[in-house]
Design a protein around this motif. Structure first.
Motif, mmCIF file in Angstrom:
data_model
loop_
_atom_site.group_PDB
_atom_site.id
_atom_site.type_symbol
_atom_site.label_atom_id
_atom_site.label_comp_id
_atom_site.label_asym_id
_atom_site.label_seq_id
_atom_site.Cartn_x
_atom_site.Cartn_y
_atom_site.Cartn_z
ATOM 1 N N ALA A 1 0.806 -1.057 -0.010
ATOM 2 C CA ALA A 1 0.067 -0.089 -0.049
ATOM 3 C C ALA A 1 0.971 1.216 -0.027
ATOM 4 O O ALA A 1 0.506 2.159 -0.897
ATOM 5 N N LYS A 2 1.863 1.220 0.833
ATOM 6 C CA LYS A 2 2.813 2.437 0.912
ATOM 7 C C LYS A 2 3.675 2.588 -0.572
ATOM 8 O O LYS A 2 3.639 3.860 -1.020
ATOM 9 N N ARG A 3 3.811 1.549 -1.091
ATOM 10 C CA ARG A 3 4.613 1.670 -2.569
ATOM 11 C C ARG A 3 3.446 2.211 -3.574
ATOM 12 O O ARG A 3 3.958 2.813 -4.307
ATOM 13 N N LEU A 4 2.260 1.944 -3.397
ATOM 14 C CA LEU A 4 1.094 2.312 -4.310
ATOM 15 C C LEU A 4 1.074 3.834 -4.143
ATOM 16 O O LEU A 4 0.993 4.762 -5.029
ATOM 17 N N GLY B 1 -7.795 -3.911 -4.351
ATOM 18 C CA GLY B 1 -6.664 -2.945 -5.133
ATOM 19 C C GLY B 1 -5.387 -3.203 -4.716
ATOM 20 O O GLY B 1 -4.554 -3.469 -5.699
ATOM 21 N N VAL B 2 -4.995 -3.652 -3.563
ATOM 22 C CA VAL B 2 -3.597 -3.806 -3.195
ATOM 23 C C VAL B 2 -3.105 -5.209 -3.556
ATOM 24 O O VAL B 2 -1.977 -5.446 -3.895
ATOM 25 N N ALA B 3 -4.161 -6.131 -3.418
ATOM 26 C CA ALA B 3 -3.796 -7.493 -4.313
ATOM 27 C C ALA B 3 -3.363 -7.279 -5.641
ATOM 28 O O ALA B 3 -2.182 -7.844 -5.994
ATOM 29 N N SER B 4 -4.136 -6.493 -6.531
ATOM 30 C CA SER B 4 -3.884 -6.441 -7.769
ATOM 31 C C SER B 4 -2.367 -5.538 -7.911
ATOM 32 O O SER B 4 -1.571 -5.691 -8.666
ATOM 33 N N GLU C 1 0.135 -5.601 -5.912
ATOM 34 C CA GLU C 1 1.225 -6.590 -5.816
ATOM 35 C C GLU C 1 1.533 -7.304 -7.069
ATOM 36 O O GLU C 1 2.805 -7.525 -7.286
ATOM 37 N N ARG C 2 0.642 -7.732 -7.705
ATOM 38 C CA ARG C 2 0.648 -8.590 -9.116
ATOM 39 C C ARG C 2 1.548 -7.653 -9.866
ATOM 40 O O ARG C 2 2.290 -7.883 -10.875
ATOM 41 N N VAL C 3 0.924 -6.440 -10.264
ATOM 42 C CA VAL C 3 1.683 -5.467 -11.152
ATOM 43 C C VAL C 3 2.995 -5.369 -10.438
ATOM 44 O O VAL C 3 3.849 -5.077 -11.469
ATOM 45 N N PHE C 4 3.413 -4.978 -9.095
ATOM 46 C CA PHE C 4 4.774 -4.734 -8.835
ATOM 47 C C PHE C 4 5.666 -6.005 -8.971
ATOM 48 O O PHE C 4 6.830 -5.748 -9.237
ATOM 49 N N GLU C 5 4.850 -7.356 -8.935
ATOM 50 C CA GLU C 5 5.778 -8.590 -9.341
ATOM 51 C C GLU C 5 6.480 -8.241 -10.883
ATOM 52 O O GLU C 5 7.479 -8.738 -11.007
ATOM 53 N N VAL C 6 5.508 -7.810 -11.523
ATOM 54 C CA VAL C 6 5.993 -7.388 -13.097
ATOM 55 C C VAL C 6 7.223 -6.470 -12.994
ATOM 56 O O VAL C 6 8.260 -6.579 -13.588
#
Length: 653
Positions: free
Chosen positions: A37-40, A376-379, A381-386
């Motif tokens: 969440a902080k990264r977002l 939203g944060v779960a999504s 996380e998946r984007v940040f994995e990319v």
């Protein structure tokens, strides 16, 4: 040299690896909610001035909104006091009326009147009441204007942030090595780039405004409640710890479920994409029932994860409403007793009840936003994995440049393996002189396509080096290297657009005459002229309105137009009929003129005229020479040739 059978990781076209009916997808590990969440939120940093403006507008909107109930309570007091005063003697003062009531033993009535601001016999002051209502109306109009402007500014903030996120993901994908796409299902990647980013956008849009407004409303309403009645304010504060406890307990549970929901969404997308991309293959082998069963399984997994996530997170709202209703009852009872005792006016109780609702409502909204935030944060996380995936090595800071007009390509003691403990190519050396046509043949898995991947730097060599005109390709910029190389693959790739656009893809700045010349040299012009719209004929992304051979000729024309120094033909005629193959071969002959060419072929008839034929087995070159020399040697090439051209006769016998 290794003699083991090489194996290249296969591109996973579905949620399982290794083919249309592969195994299960590896489970995803959830990241912590807080750091993600902080990264977002850190991605909002470029919009800080606009966010400050949003905060100011939100404060203004909340301040004007929370003043409204207090003023309306004053209006209620005017009405109630006027109604009571109308029935009282006008020749007495308020104190005298109250004293008379107490003397008659009507202490409760006297206490009620003592808490009112009234003048006996005057009735309702409509002038004062109108003034209060006009002020309240003005406050609400201004608050609505601030709220609208806040939403407008915040919408721009969110959309620009998501725009940058999409751009970063797009740029990241272009920096990924080919190995990432080999091991990641295409549908899974598409799901992260589309579904997950859209979900992040919706989450930011829905929660940022509500979150800020709800927090400010809680603070503003709490201040006004203590102004109206400290005792009732303390009772209302009971909701805060209850809200925190309930929301925290539910959020811990729902986070895992939301991550599972989006993970299963990606897996289902990958399975659907795989099934419909290979729809004809599925029908031919009668596997539609198996595909349907796999779809039902994946769909059921997604259903269970989605139902669980929504059900668990959905408990928050009714739980908050239940707590709010309990507090409302407590406030109504205590407030009524305070009014009866003359310690409060009815209008103040009314105002406080409004404040209590305004207090519990944002708390309820904060609770209900928990499920949206979790999703939203779960999504995210998946984007940040990319975004965190390992990139291909960077180009040199001062890249070398090879001559433009030669095309000498050499492998010098090259070693490579896809998997560290599975050798593929060891100490391979070969030289292709400018203008030569080098054919590469061998059984499946021999390493032919791997050579192409190494030439193009889709993969980096483990040892040795590859040079282009005496320049190490590892010292060149990838774009510069690939600009000098043209490829025609077995699987033709066309995009939605005109035939002219598809040919010009090889060199966008080419003129119309150059495009037509490339089409004429590669036998494209003859069939394009027969089409109603000629070069303006629009193709779909599958090129279904032209034949397979015509699609192959288009890809050859595209490569011809790009004017490469080195040409790579990878099974370019394997999917066309014999007559079309002749046209394709003639087109490729024109394309190879004056260029160093590498031809990967299973049909040995197509490479008889090659200057040099390399025979590969298990990642090593076991024979090399011309067609006649290799046949005369009676080795591996001779065996391949006889197996291909004598097989039919043997079967007949």
């Amino acid at each position: 040299m290794s003699t083991s059978t090489p194996s290249r990781p296969q591109m996973r076209r579905g949620p399982g690896g290794g083919g249309p009916f592969g195994g299960q997808m590896p489970t995803e590990k959830s990241l912590a909610f807080g750091p993600s969440a902080k990264r977002l939120l850190r991605r909002l940093a470029p919009e800080m001035p606009k966010l400050v403006l949003v905060a100011i507008l939100a404060v203004g909107s909340v301040v004007f909104t929370v003043l409204g109930p207090k003023l309306l309570g004053n209006g209620t007091n005017l009405i109630v006091a006027g109604a009571f005063s109308k029935g009282l003697p006008s020749n007495l003062t308020k104190a005298q009326v109250i004293a008379g009531l107490r003397a008659k033993g009507q202490d409760q009535y006297a206490s009620l009147l003592s808490g009112m601001d009234l003048t006996p016999g005057h009735g309702i002051d409509f002038t004062a009441l109108a003034h209060v209502l006009l002020v309240v109306l003005a406050l609400y109009v201004v608050a609505s204007g601030f709220s609208w402007l806040q939403s407008y500014v915040l919408n721009g903030v969110v959309q620009r942030t998501v725009f940058r996120l999409r751009a970063d993901v797009e740029a990241k994908l272009h920096r990924m090595p080919l190995s990432y796409f080999d091991r990641t299902p295409r549908g899974e990647t598409l799901s992260r780039v589309t579904n997950d980013i859209d979900n992040v956008s919706q989450t930011l849009q829905q929660t940022m405004s509500q979150l800020l407004t709800s927090l400010l409303t809680v603070v503003g309403v709490l201040v006004m409640m203590f102004v109206v009645s400290p005792l009732l304010a303390v009772i209302a504060l009971v909701t805060v710890p209850l809200t925190i406890i309930i929301t925290t307990l539910i959020a811990i549970r729902s986070q895992k479920l939301f991550l599972a929901q989006w993970t299963h969404t990606g897996a289902l997308n990958a399975q659907i994409e795989e099934a419909f991309s290979g729809h004809a293959l599925v029908k031919v082998f009668g596997r539609h029932r198996e595909v349907e069963e796999r779809f039902r399984e994946k769909n059921d997994e997604l259903y269970r994860a989605s139902f669980g996530a929504q059900f668990v997170s959905g408990i928050i709202m009714p739980a908050m409403m239940f707590v709010g209703n309990l507090v409302f009852v407590a406030i109504a009872v205590v407030g009524a007793l305070r009014v009866a005792a003359g310690a409060m006016q009815i209008g103040d109780v009314q105002a406080f009840i409004q404040y209590s609702r305004s207090f519990t409502q944002p708390l309820t909204q904060l609770g209900s936003m928990a499920n949206v935030l979790q999703s939203g944060v779960a999504s995210a996380e998946r984007v940040f994995e990319v975004l965190d995936a390992q990139e291909q090595s960077a180009d040199p800071a001062d890249p070398a440049t090879a001559p433009e007009t030669r095309g000498r390509l050499a492998f010098e003691d090259v070693s490579f393996r896809y998997v560290p403990d599975k050798p593929l190519i060891d100490d391979l050396s070969l030289v292709a002189e400018p203008g030569q046509t080098v054919a590469i043949v061998g059984p499946t898995g021999a390493g032919k396509t791997t050579l192409v991947n190494l030439m193009m730097r889709f993969y980096e060599v483990d040892a040795g080096r590859i040079t282009l005109d005496e320049v190490d390709v590892a010292s060149m910029a990838r774009d510069d290297l690939r600009r000098r190389m043209g490829m025609v693959l077995q699987d033709t790739w066309l995009f939605s657009g005109t035939i002219r656009d598809n040919i010009a893809y090889g060199r966008p700045e080419a003129s119309e005459s150059e495009i037509v010349a490339a089409a004429e040299a590669t036998y494209v012009d003859r069939f394009v002229r027969s089409l109603p719209d000629g070069y303006d004929t629009v193709l779909d992304d599958e090129g279904s309105n032209i034949s397979a051979g015509e699609k192959q000729l288009l890809t050859i024309a595209r490569a011809f137009l790009s004017r490469p120094s080195v040409l790579i033909l990878d099974e370019a005629t394997s999917s066309v009929d014999t007559r079309t193959e002749l046209l394709v071969q003639q087109a490729m002959s024109a394309l190879r003129q004056g260029r160093t060419s590498f031809v990967i072929a299973h049909r040995l008839s197509t490479i008889r005229d090659a200057d040099l034929i390399l025979v590969m087995e298990s990642g090593s070159i076991v024979e090399q020479g011309s067609h006649a020399e290799l046949l005369a040697a009676g080795g591996a090439y001779y065996s391949l040739y006889n197996a291909q051209f004598a097989g039919a006769l043997v079967d007949d016998e």
